[in-house]
Design a protein around this motif. Structure first.
Motif, PDB file in Angstrom:
ATOM      1  N   MET A   1       0.845  -1.203   0.000  1.00  0.00           N
ATOM      2  CA  MET A   1       0.000   0.000   0.000  1.00  0.00           C
ATOM      3  C   MET A   1       0.876   1.246   0.000  1.00  0.00           C
ATOM      4  O   MET A   1       1.794   1.380   0.815  1.00  0.00           O
ATOM      5  N   LEU A   2       0.614   2.192  -0.937  1.00  0.00           N
ATOM      6  CA  LEU A   2       1.392   3.405  -1.007  1.00  0.00           C
ATOM      7  C   LEU A   2       1.081   4.324   0.177  1.00  0.00           C
ATOM      8  O   LEU A   2      -0.074   4.519   0.540  1.00  0.00           O
ATOM      9  N   THR A   3       2.134   4.877   0.760  1.00  0.00           N
ATOM     10  CA  THR A   3       1.959   5.799   1.886  1.00  0.00           C
ATOM     11  C   THR A   3       2.400   7.191   1.451  1.00  0.00           C
ATOM     12  O   THR A   3       3.230   7.817   2.087  1.00  0.00           O
ATOM     13  N   ILE A   4       1.868   7.660   0.334  1.00  0.00           N
ATOM     14  CA  ILE A   4       2.191   8.990  -0.160  1.00  0.00           C
ATOM     15  C   ILE A   4       0.902   9.770  -0.350  1.00  0.00           C
ATOM     16  O   ILE A   4      -0.153   9.210  -0.570  1.00  0.00           O
ATOM     17  N   ARG A   5       0.982  11.084  -0.250  1.00  0.00           N
ATOM     18  CA  ARG A   5      -0.229  11.909  -0.360  1.00  0.00           C
ATOM     19  C   ARG A   5      -0.490  12.265  -1.817  1.00  0.00           C
ATOM     20  O   ARG A   5       0.447  12.373  -2.631  1.00  0.00           O
ATOM     21  N   PRO A   6      -1.740  12.488  -2.159  1.00  0.00           N
ATOM     22  CA  PRO A   6      -2.084  12.905  -3.520  1.00  0.00           C
ATOM     23  C   PRO A   6      -1.636  14.342  -3.764  1.00  0.00           C
ATOM     24  O   PRO A   6      -1.438  15.117  -2.819  1.00  0.00           O
ATOM     25  N   ILE A   7      -1.479  14.709  -5.019  1.00  0.00           N
ATOM     26  CA  ILE A   7      -1.096  16.071  -5.372  1.00  0.00           C
ATOM     27  C   ILE A   7      -2.194  16.690  -6.242  1.00  0.00           C
ATOM     28  O   ILE A   7      -3.038  15.980  -6.791  1.00  0.00           O
ATOM     29  N   SER A   8      -2.160  17.998  -6.357  1.00  0.00           N
ATOM     30  CA  SER A   8      -3.171  18.702  -7.156  1.00  0.00           C
ATOM     31  C   SER A   8      -3.002  18.347  -8.632  1.00  0.00           C
ATOM     32  O   SER A   8      -1.940  17.884  -9.074  1.00  0.00           O
ATOM     33  N   SER A   9      -4.051  18.600  -9.401  1.00  0.00           N
ATOM     34  CA  SER A   9      -3.988  18.305 -10.835  1.00  0.00           C
ATOM     35  C   SER A   9      -2.923  19.157 -11.528  1.00  0.00           C
ATOM     36  O   SER A   9      -2.257  18.694 -12.460  1.00  0.00           O
ATOM     37  N   ASP A  10      -2.741  20.407 -11.062  1.00  0.00           N
ATOM     38  CA  ASP A  10      -1.715  21.270 -11.647  1.00  0.00           C
ATOM     39  C   ASP A  10      -0.320  20.692 -11.430  1.00  0.00           C
ATOM     40  O   ASP A  10       0.506  20.640 -12.355  1.00  0.00           O
ATOM     41  N   LEU A  11      -0.047  20.278 -10.188  1.00  0.00           N
ATOM     42  CA  LEU A  11       1.254  19.687  -9.907  1.00  0.00           C
ATOM     43  C   LEU A  11       1.421  18.357 -10.626  1.00  0.00           C
ATOM     44  O   LEU A  11       2.528  18.025 -11.089  1.00  0.00           O
ATOM     45  N   ALA A  12       0.336  17.593 -10.740  1.00  0.00           N
ATOM     46  CA  ALA A  12       0.412  16.303 -11.437  1.00  0.00           C
ATOM     47  C   ALA A  12       0.780  16.507 -12.901  1.00  0.00           C
ATOM     48  O   ALA A  12       1.554  15.719 -13.473  1.00  0.00           O
ATOM     49  N   ASP A  13       0.265  17.569 -13.519  1.00  0.00           N
ATOM     50  CA  ASP A  13       0.597  17.852 -14.913  1.00  0.00           C
ATOM     51  C   ASP A  13       2.085  18.180 -15.067  1.00  0.00           C
ATOM     52  O   ASP A  13       2.749  17.713 -16.002  1.00  0.00           O
ATOM     53  N   VAL A  14       2.617  18.995 -14.133  1.00  0.00           N
ATOM     54  CA  VAL A  14       4.043  19.327 -14.186  1.00  0.00           C
ATOM     55  C   VAL A  14       4.885  18.080 -13.959  1.00  0.00           C
ATOM     56  O   VAL A  14       5.880  17.842 -14.658  1.00  0.00           O
ATOM     57  N   ALA A  15       4.486  17.269 -12.970  1.00  0.00           N
ATOM     58  CA  ALA A  15       5.242  16.050 -12.662  1.00  0.00           C
ATOM     59  C   ALA A  15       5.273  15.113 -13.867  1.00  0.00           C
ATOM     60  O   ALA A  15       6.291  14.457 -14.143  1.00  0.00           O
ATOM     61  N   LYS A  16       4.177  15.059 -14.594  1.00  0.00           N
ATOM     62  CA  LYS A  16       4.102  14.173 -15.761  1.00  0.00           C
ATOM     63  C   LYS A  16       4.941  14.698 -16.921  1.00  0.00           C
ATOM     64  O   LYS A  16       5.733  13.958 -17.517  1.00  0.00           O
TER      65      LYS A  16
END
Length: 320
Positions: A1-16
């Protein structure tokens, strides 16, 4: 099970787009890193999944580069024990250095996907109250918290505003080149944070000499970043950072910088246990190399053309 927090859609776009992050691969990538760390007997002390993810993001999800950076992270902190030990934020001396407020992250950015801004007020380094190593120690404490808690700085990087107002030759004389060289490795090669820009305010006479040495301490990647020298012009600074996100001291509307400092003093206090735990990370091989006084370049893998062979200290400088 992942123990990391979700990120906003804006940050997810940059991360991708910028970091090659694939949410469907995170679990397997973290499993690989955890397995590798368990097999590395010389790396003592554990990092949670959120911190490991910060290193993956800082290496654009190259597992090879992430392992290299993590190895160096453990190793350089072992060599620089003076900046990661005795870091209890309730300790009287440590608290005194925190209150100086030499380096402070700002809470706001113009956009939620802009780099996090750090103000470095060099003259706040009080020569009568602390050493340069003490100042760096507080910086590592703040960074340890941010690489666990601040997704924006991990994904979008950081910008430095380095304020040299009231800096004297006495400040520069504290900076031994070998120690600066090790600190540069700590903050560049062994950190998950990407440098996005450096802004110099209130440069002293002799800037060209100081800048030549400063540039020599930057990795090749960071040398390629834009370095802006604003002189004493706040209007020049405001072209890059709107007044709404800057403290009052920089003709901003954020409020006094003391408010930011008070926030970080409390945050460091609230994270005492975590900071003490992070101080226990070490590389047993580097520890043994120190014990038998193995030369530093044999115990740490430096870049081949590291820092252009600069030796000594700033005492050799002739400032105008």
């Amino acid at each position: 099970m992942l123990t990391i927090r979700p990120i906003s859609s804006d940050l997810a776009d940059v991360a991708k787009t910028e970091l090659n992050e694939d949410p469907y691969q995170l679990k397997s990538q973290l499993e690989v890193l955890n397995s590798w760390l368990n097999e590395c007997a010389m790396l003592c002390g554990t990092l949670n999944d959120q911190i490991l993810l910060s290193f993956l993001r800082g290496c654009k999800f190259s597992l090879v580069k992430t392992k290299e950076k993590l190895s160096l992270f453990y190793r350089i902190r072992t060599i620089l024990r003076q900046v990661v030990q005795n870091r209890d934020p309730f300790d009287k001396h440590v608290l005194q250095v925190i209150k100086l407020g030499v380096g402070i992250p700002l809470p706001e950015t113009a956009s939620p996907i802009d780099p996090r801004i750090f103000i470095i007020r060099v003259a706040q380094f009080d020569l009568e109250k602390c050493s340069f190593a003490d100042v760096i120690k507080i910086g590592t404490m703040i960074n340890d918290i941010m690489m666990r808690d601040d997704d924006q700085v991990v994904i979008c990087g950081m910008c430095l505003i380095i304020d040299l107002a009231r800096v004297t030759a006495a400040h520069l004389f504290q900076f031994e080149m070998e120690f600066l060289r090790q600190v540069a490795i700590l903050y560049q090669d062994a950190s998950p944070f990407r440098m996005r820009g450096i802004h110099i305010l209130n440069p002293p006479p002799g800037l060209h000499t100081v800048m030549a040495i400063f540039n020599s301490l930057l990795s090749q990647k960071n040398q390629d970043k834009r370095i802006f020298v604003h002189g004493s012009s706040l209007s020049s600074l405001h072209k890059h950072f709107p007044r709404e996100i800057l403290p009052t001291e920089y003709d901003g509307l954020l409020g006094p910088i003391q408010t930011c400092l008070d926030f970080w003093e409390m945050k460091l206090r609230n994270n005492r246990d975590y900071l003490l735990e992070m101080a226990e990370l070490r590389d047993s091989q580097a520890e043994e190399a120190q014990r038998i006084q193995l030369p530093l370049k044999q115990s740490v893998s430096f870049r081949e053309n590291d820092f252009f062979g600069i030796d000594g200290s700033f005492r050799k400088l002739e400032l105008d």
